[in-house]
Write a protein that holds these residues in place. Structure first.
Motif, PDB file in Angstrom:
ATOM      1  N   GLY A 296     -79.125  33.912-117.630  1.00 23.07           N
ATOM      2  CA  GLY A 296     -80.329  34.841-117.220  1.00 23.07           C
ATOM      3  C   GLY A 296     -80.493  34.526-115.657  1.00 23.07           C
ATOM      4  N   ASP A 297     -81.596  33.417-116.216  1.00 30.38           N
ATOM      5  CA  ASP A 297     -82.396  33.038-114.845  1.00 30.38           C
ATOM      6  C   ASP A 297     -81.659  31.858-114.706  1.00 30.38           C
ATOM      7  N   LYS A 298     -80.690  31.069-115.835  1.00 40.28           N
ATOM      8  CA  LYS A 298     -80.568  29.349-115.523  1.00 40.28           C
ATOM      9  C   LYS A 298     -79.497  29.571-115.024  1.00 40.28           C
ATOM     10  N   ASN A 299     -79.245  28.204-113.910  1.00 41.22           N
ATOM     11  CA  ASN A 299     -78.120  28.029-113.152  1.00 41.22           C
ATOM     12  C   ASN A 299     -77.430  27.045-113.818  1.00 41.22           C
ATOM     13  N   LEU A 300     -76.152  26.828-114.735  1.00 41.05           N
ATOM     14  CA  LEU A 300     -75.379  26.282-115.636  1.00 41.05           C
ATOM     15  C   LEU A 300     -73.819  25.134-114.324  1.00 41.05           C
TER      16      LEU A 300
ATOM     17  N   VAL B 259     -78.339  22.309-116.973  1.00 41.32           N
ATOM     18  CA  VAL B 259     -79.437  23.406-116.924  1.00 41.32           C
ATOM     19  C   VAL B 259     -80.745  23.314-116.107  1.00 41.32           C
ATOM     20  N   SER B 260     -80.219  24.238-114.645  1.00 40.26           N
ATOM     21  CA  SER B 260     -81.645  24.985-114.120  1.00 40.26           C
ATOM     22  C   SER B 260     -82.714  24.217-114.600  1.00 40.26           C
TER      23      SER B 260
ATOM     24  N   ALA C 253     -67.234  25.943-119.271  1.00 46.21           N
ATOM     25  CA  ALA C 253     -66.776  24.501-119.386  1.00 46.21           C
ATOM     26  C   ALA C 253     -65.810  24.073-119.165  1.00 46.21           C
ATOM     27  N   ILE C 254     -64.859  24.496-120.724  1.00 46.76           N
ATOM     28  CA  ILE C 254     -63.284  23.568-120.460  1.00 46.76           C
ATOM     29  C   ILE C 254     -62.388  25.007-119.527  1.00 46.76           C
ATOM     30  N   ASP C 255     -62.893  25.879-118.791  1.00 45.68           N
ATOM     31  CA  ASP C 255     -61.942  26.268-117.919  1.00 45.68           C
ATOM     32  C   ASP C 255     -61.806  25.050-116.891  1.00 45.68           C
ATOM     33  N   GLN C 256     -62.928  24.397-116.436  1.00 47.89           N
ATOM     34  CA  GLN C 256     -63.815  23.600-115.202  1.00 47.89           C
ATOM     35  C   GLN C 256     -62.959  22.224-115.693  1.00 47.89           C
ATOM     36  N   LEU C 257     -62.743  22.091-116.565  1.00 47.85           N
ATOM     37  CA  LEU C 257     -62.428  21.129-117.147  1.00 47.85           C
ATOM     38  C   LEU C 257     -60.578  20.504-117.317  1.00 47.85           C
TER      39      LEU C 257
END
Length: 252
Positions: free
Chosen positions: A33-37, A169-170, A234-238
């Motif tokens: 949506g309008d949230k940046n994680l 979360v922004s 998230a796990i793709d970043q670890l």
């Protein structure tokens, strides 16, 4: 040609040692949506971090009753008080380590925004009936730690490096935590986590909101329908997708 056990264990040690360092680098973000994680890893604690041995004593807070009925144990019967005490004492004695015997990663965070560091780590037992228990502890003003959430994996083929992953979360002061493939956020007013399964709007009124073209009422109502997507991102970043091989899967 098979890789020697020594080399495999060395590679695992490198992955474990570098996991948090790599997670601190600039990570891709995810828009919901309008949230940046973005990931929020390895928070710097203003207070001294206790030793692993000192932290291990808080594992006595774990209630093993949730494991009743597992074939991990020889007898299919309710645990006695003696059983529970022996299991808790064993956890404290073995401390934070994986079923493969390596020291588990301790990840520091501040999920409640009180300026006192909280942490997540796992404690496992190896062998043919291995089990890995995951923990999330809250740091208290008196310097102690309280167990706030836990889950376990029984005879899994891989070990989770970071059991509970903090995500910024922004527009939000407190992070959202990914644990056991669900999302949760600390509620300061009630001093507890609210999880996707407890989100009243999602559970009872999601279809009605869509029908009436209304926006979700809370952050969790907005994020929970996308929890699988957020988890995978998230796990793709670890490192190594947040896993290492379990002991019995190492090459002979």
């Amino acid at each position: 040609m098979k890789i020697s056990n020594l080399r495999v264990l060395s590679l695992i040690s490198i992955v474990v040692a570098c996991a948090m360092t790599h997670a601190q680098t600039a990570n891709p973000s995810l828009m919901i949506g309008d949230k940046n994680l973005t990931l929020q890893m390895n928070t710097k604690c203003p207070q001294p971090r206790p030793s692993r041995e000192e932290l291990a004593k808080y594992l006595a807070q774990y209630d093993p009753k949730q494991e009743e009925g597992l074939s991990t144990y020889d007898e299919d019967r309710p645990f006695t008080k003696k059983d529970i005490k022996e299991m808790q004492d064993g956890l404290v004695q073995d401390g934070f380590s994986y079923p493969n015997g390596k020291e588990s990663v301790i990840t520091w965070m501040d999920f409640d925004g009180d300026g006192i560091c909280d942490f997540t780590a796992s404690a496992g037992i190896g062998g043919m009936k291995s089990i890995d228990r995951m923990f999330l502890f809250r740091g208290l003003p008196n310097g102690k730690f309280k167990l706030m959430d836990s889950y376990f994996d029984y005879m899994n083929t891989s070990i989770t490096l970071v059991p509970y992953v903090p995500v910024q979360v922004s527009g939000e002061k407190l992070p959202v935590i990914i644990g056991n493939e669900t999302l949760m956020q600390w509620q300061s007013k009630h001093r507890k986590f609210v999880k996707c399964e407890e989100s009243s709007v999602i559970a009872k009124h999601k279809k009605q909101l869509v029908k009436e073209n209304k926006k979700p009422q809370t952050l969790m109502d907005e994020l929970c329908p996308h929890k699988s997507k957020i988890y995978e991102w998230a796990i793709d970043q670890l490192p190594n997708k947040n896993t290492i091989p379990s002991w019995h899967d190492l090459p002979q």
